[in-house]
Design an enzyme around this catalytic site. Structure first.
Site, PDB file in Angstrom:
ATOM      1  N   GLY A 211       8.809  -4.782  -2.527  1.00 51.41           N
ATOM      2  CA  GLY A 211       7.955  -5.953  -2.377  1.00 51.41           C
ATOM      3  C   GLY A 211       7.462  -6.147  -0.953  1.00 51.41           C
ATOM      4  CB  CYS A 212       9.200  -5.890   2.319  1.00 55.42           C
ATOM      5  SG  CYS A 212      10.573  -7.009   2.005  1.00 55.42           S
TER       6      CYS A 212
END
Length: 269
Positions: A211-212
Site C-alpha cells: 500500500g505504501c
C-alpha cells in the site's frame, strides 16, 4: 551540475524493517526518478513478523519537519501514510491545506500483520479533515470498512465503497481490491469516470509495503506531470512488478522489491 529532480514528500511512519512506511516510500521515489523527502510522524519497531512497538512524534516535531522542507525546498506532490493520532491527523491536514501540490492520502489503519497503526479516536479526523485534502485517496477494503462501514465482499461492491469514500471529499478514490479472490482489481473513480485496473495475481506471500509503495508511486507520477488516471495506471504497473519480485526476509512476510526494474535493467513505468 545536474538540474534538481522533481521533489516528492512523504509524511508517514518509519518501518525499522525497511519494507513499508517512509523507507518504502523513499525507495519507490528513487526507483521512479524523483527526489524523495520525508516527515517522520511515528517510529515503529517492526520486522517481518509484525509491529512490536510504535511511538508517535510530537505535533511540533512533525510540523517543523514539514515547514522546513516545504518552505525551503518545495514539493510537487505529497503522500501521507501512518499518522497515528487525531492530533497528528489534524496537524497534517492543516499543513496540506496550505500546500499547492497534489496529495495522495493512504489512510493507513492497520499493518500487513493486523497491528493497529491509527487510534480509533482519529477516524473522525481522517474522514472530516484529511480526506478532503486528497487528490487521490487509496484505501484497501479493510480501511474502507473502518472509515465508511461499507464491507466489500466482491467486485460488485467496489462502486458503493468508492461512493462512500468520495462522500468525504477526495477528488478521486482508488479502492484497492487486492483482498478479493481472483485477479488483483482496483477501481479508480471521481464519481463520474470509472477506471478498472486489473493485474494477474502473483503467487507470492512477500507483499509487505504494497500500500505504501502504490501510494508513493502515484504521488511520484503526479509530480512528474501525469494525470490521475495515468499516474495510477503507471503506479499499478510498478507495484505489480514489485510484488512479483517480493522476497523472503526474516521469519515472516517479506517486502516487495522496490528496485525490481532497476536491478533488471528495465526502467520503471
Amino acid at each position: 551540475m545536474s538540474p534538481a529532480p522533481v521533489r516528492v514528500l512523504t509524511v508517514a511512519g518509519s518501518d525499522s524493517g525497511g519494507g513499508a512506511g517512509i523507507q518504502a516510500d523513499l525507495k519507490t521515489m528513487l526507483a521512479l526518478g524523483v527526489h524523495g523527502m520525508s516527515v517522520v510522524t511515528a517510529v515503529t519497531a517492526q520486522n517481518s513478523l509484525g509491529v512490536q512497538g510504535a511511538w508517535e512524534l510530537p505535533v511540533e516535531a512533525v510540523r517543523a519537519q514539514y515547514r522546513s522542507v516545504v518552505d525551503d525546498i518545495g514539493v510537487r506532490a505529497v503522500k501521507t501514510g501512518m499518522l497515528a493520532s487525531a492530533e497528528l491527523v489534524e496537524a497534517v491536514a492543516e499543513l496540506l491545506a496550505t500546500t499547492d501540490a497534489p496529495v495522495v492520502v493512504d489512510p493507513v489503519g492497520v499493518s500487513k500483520h493486523g497491528d493497529p497503526l491509527l487510534a480509533a479516536s482519529a477516524l473522525d479526523s481522517v474522514r472530516k479533515r484529511l480526506l478532503p485534502t486528497a487528490t487521490v485517496a487509496t484505501p484497501n477494503l479493510d480501511e474502507v470498512a473502518q472509515l465508511t462501514g461499507v464491507r466489500v465482499e466482491s467486485e460488485a461492491g467496489m462502486r458503493e465503497a468508492a461512493e462512500a469514500v468520495l462522500a468525504y471529499g477526495p477528488r478521486w478514490a482508488l479502492i484497492k481490491g487486492g483482498h478479493l479472490a481472483g485477479d488483483a482489481v482496483d477501481l479508480l473513480t471521481d464519481g463520474s469516470a470509472a477506471h478498472w485496473l486489473r493485474a494477474p495475481r502473483h503467487d507470492n506471500r512477500h507483499t509487505h509495503g504494497t500500500g505504501c509503495t502504490l501510494a508513493s508511486a502515484i504521488a511520484s507520477h503526479l509530480a512528474l506531470g501525469r494525470t490521475v488516471p495515468e499516474a495510477v495506471t503507471a503506479a499499478k504497473e510498478y507495484v505489480t512488478g514489485a510484488i512479483a519480485a517480493g522476497f523472503a526476509l526474516g521469519g515472516g512476510i517479506g517486502p516487495v522489491d522496490h528496485g525490481w526494474a532497476l536491478t533488471r535493467g528495465t526502467p520503471a513505468a
